[in-house]
Design a protein around this motif. Structure first.
Motif, PDB file in Angstrom:
ATOM      1  N   LYS A 132      -4.505   8.112  15.419  1.00 22.31           N
ATOM      2  CA  LYS A 132      -3.076   8.581  15.445  1.00 22.31           C
ATOM      3  C   LYS A 132      -2.195   7.640  16.416  1.00 22.31           C
ATOM      4  CE  LYS A 132      -4.992  12.096  17.687  1.00 22.31           C
ATOM      5  NZ  LYS A 132      -5.417  13.428  18.435  1.00 22.31           N
ATOM      6  N   GLN A 133      -1.061   7.664  16.166  1.00 17.86           N
ATOM      7  CA  GLN A 133       0.025   6.910  16.736  1.00 17.86           C
ATOM      8  C   GLN A 133       1.303   7.763  17.052  1.00 17.86           C
ATOM      9  OE1 GLN A 133       2.703   3.581  14.555  1.00 17.86           O
ATOM     10  NE2 GLN A 133       1.094   2.388  15.987  1.00 17.86           N
ATOM     11  N   TYR A 134       1.710   7.305  18.378  1.00 15.52           N
ATOM     12  CA  TYR A 134       2.858   8.228  18.758  1.00 15.52           C
ATOM     13  C   TYR A 134       4.055   7.267  18.797  1.00 15.52           C
ATOM     14  CZ  TYR A 134      -0.482  11.716  20.386  1.00 15.52           C
ATOM     15  OH  TYR A 134      -1.473  12.513  20.292  1.00 15.52           O
ATOM     16  N   THR A 137       5.904  16.767  20.447  1.00 15.73           N
ATOM     17  CA  THR A 137       5.724  15.674  19.342  1.00 15.73           C
ATOM     18  C   THR A 137       6.149  16.307  18.045  1.00 15.73           C
ATOM     19  OG1 THR A 137       3.694  16.312  19.053  1.00 15.73           O
ATOM     20  CG2 THR A 137       3.938  14.397  20.214  1.00 15.73           C
ATOM     21  N   VAL A 189      -2.697   5.317  10.010  1.00 19.14           N
ATOM     22  CA  VAL A 189      -2.894   6.486  11.035  1.00 19.14           C
ATOM     23  C   VAL A 189      -2.147   7.364  11.022  1.00 19.14           C
ATOM     24  CG1 VAL A 189      -3.912   4.746  12.507  1.00 19.14           C
ATOM     25  CG2 VAL A 189      -1.685   5.116  12.766  1.00 19.14           C
ATOM     26  N   GLY A 190      -2.199   8.829  11.486  1.00 17.02           N
ATOM     27  CA  GLY A 190      -1.018   9.704  11.269  1.00 17.02           C
ATOM     28  C   GLY A 190      -0.302   9.696  12.428  1.00 17.02           C
ATOM     29  N   LYS A 191       1.027   9.622  12.055  1.00 25.39           N
ATOM     30  CA  LYS A 191       1.997   9.136  13.125  1.00 25.39           C
ATOM     31  C   LYS A 191       2.777  10.484  13.599  1.00 25.39           C
ATOM     32  CE  LYS A 191       2.867   4.570  11.390  1.00 25.39           C
ATOM     33  NZ  LYS A 191       1.948   4.343  10.522  1.00 25.39           N
ATOM     34  N   TRP A 192       3.305  10.543  14.904  1.00 24.11           N
ATOM     35  CA  TRP A 192       4.059  11.479  15.510  1.00 24.11           C
ATOM     36  C   TRP A 192       5.007  10.788  16.178  1.00 24.11           C
ATOM     37  CZ3 TRP A 192       2.508  16.549  14.473  1.00 24.11           C
ATOM     38  CH2 TRP A 192       1.119  16.657  14.129  1.00 24.11           C
ATOM     39  N   THR A 197      -6.607   1.586  17.765  1.00 20.36           N
ATOM     40  CA  THR A 197      -7.390   2.255  16.603  1.00 20.36           C
ATOM     41  C   THR A 197      -8.111   1.060  15.884  1.00 20.36           C
ATOM     42  OG1 THR A 197      -6.057   4.311  16.540  1.00 20.36           O
ATOM     43  CG2 THR A 197      -7.304   3.950  14.555  1.00 20.36           C
ATOM     44  N   LYS A 236      -1.817   2.867  19.968  1.00 18.28           N
ATOM     45  CA  LYS A 236      -1.696   4.510  20.082  1.00 18.28           C
ATOM     46  C   LYS A 236      -0.500   4.864  20.447  1.00 18.28           C
ATOM     47  CE  LYS A 236      -6.220   5.063  20.145  1.00 18.28           C
ATOM     48  NZ  LYS A 236      -6.943   5.895  19.149  1.00 18.28           N
ATOM     49  N   THR A 273       4.094  21.018  19.716  1.00 17.62           N
ATOM     50  CA  THR A 273       4.088  20.235  18.467  1.00 17.62           C
ATOM     51  C   THR A 273       5.271  21.046  17.676  1.00 17.62           C
ATOM     52  OG1 THR A 273       1.812  19.728  18.564  1.00 17.62           O
ATOM     53  CG2 THR A 273       2.845  19.648  16.245  1.00 17.62           C
TER      54      THR A 273
END
Length: 212
Positions: free
Chosen positions: A8-10, A52, A62-65, A107, A117, A181
């Motif tokens: 995942k990545q913020y 987020t 990766v899943g991004k937020w 990651t 991250k 979230t």
């Protein structure tokens, strides 16, 4: 640990300010971590909140937020972990350094910035990359933060691989955040404004009453 581990990545939105914490904030976090290290039975330390929202992106990677609120905490935690990795590597605790790098900072098996991250705003991105990828740091507030934690760790009287491992576990397991979230239909700009600008500011009397 739940926030930072995994693919995942913020992403910090462009409307966010650059990294702005200073030595007062860095020292407060340091003291909280050392207090938890000294008292293994203490409750986890509440470290604030994150807000987020799903980031619209291509399906690969990766899943991004979007990190709407909490960027100072998340960025500082990443810099603290990078300092732990670097000091561990310097004193010969290479396995710990590799674990921090592989589990909490990058990651693996992704490419370029997809590995990070946290992806800061454009002004902070190059300096953050250099620190996380263990390259020559650029002069910035981010590198000042990283250097602060490196200095504190190296200067601690109990410096050893065991000490660094224990501090690492404090950071990832005993700093607690409330994670909020949002759904895609929520407006992150309005949420950010409500959290940071619309509340009544606490007075000294409010703070004293809460302390008592």
């Amino acid at each position: 640990r739940k926030l930072i581990e995994g693919a995942k990545q913020y992403v910090i939105p462009l409307f966010q300010r650059p990294y702005s914490w200073n030595e007062k904030h860095w020292f407060t976090l340091w003291q909280d971590v050392i207090d938890l290290w000294e008292n293994a039975t203490a409750r986890p330390h509440f470290f604030g909140s994150t807000v987020t929202a799903p980031a619209r992106s291509v399906p690969q990677g990766v899943g991004k937020w979007l990190l709407i609120d909490g960027q100072q905490r998340m960025t500082t935690t990443q810099l603290f972990l990078a300092a732990l990795r670097d000091v561990a590597t310097d004193i010969g605790a290479k396995e710990l350094g590799q674990k921090i790098q592989g589990q909490s900072l990058l990651t693996q098996y992704e490419a370029d910035d997809e590995q990070l991250k946290v992806l800061p705003t454009q002004g902070d991105r190059e300096a953050f990359r250099a620190i996380i990828r263990h390259k020559k740091p650029l002069s910035s507030r981010l590198s000042d933060c990283h250097n602060f934690y490196v200095s504190r760790l190296k200067g601690h009287k109990r410096l050893s691989g065991e000490f660094l491992e224990a501090v690492y576990l404090v950071v990832v397991d005993r700093l607690s955040l409330v994670g909020i979230t949002c759904d895609e239909q929520d407006n992150p700009h309005l949420i950010f404004e409500s959290l940071n600008a619309k509340g009544e500011k606490l007075t000294p009397a409010d703070l004293i009453r809460n302390f008592l």
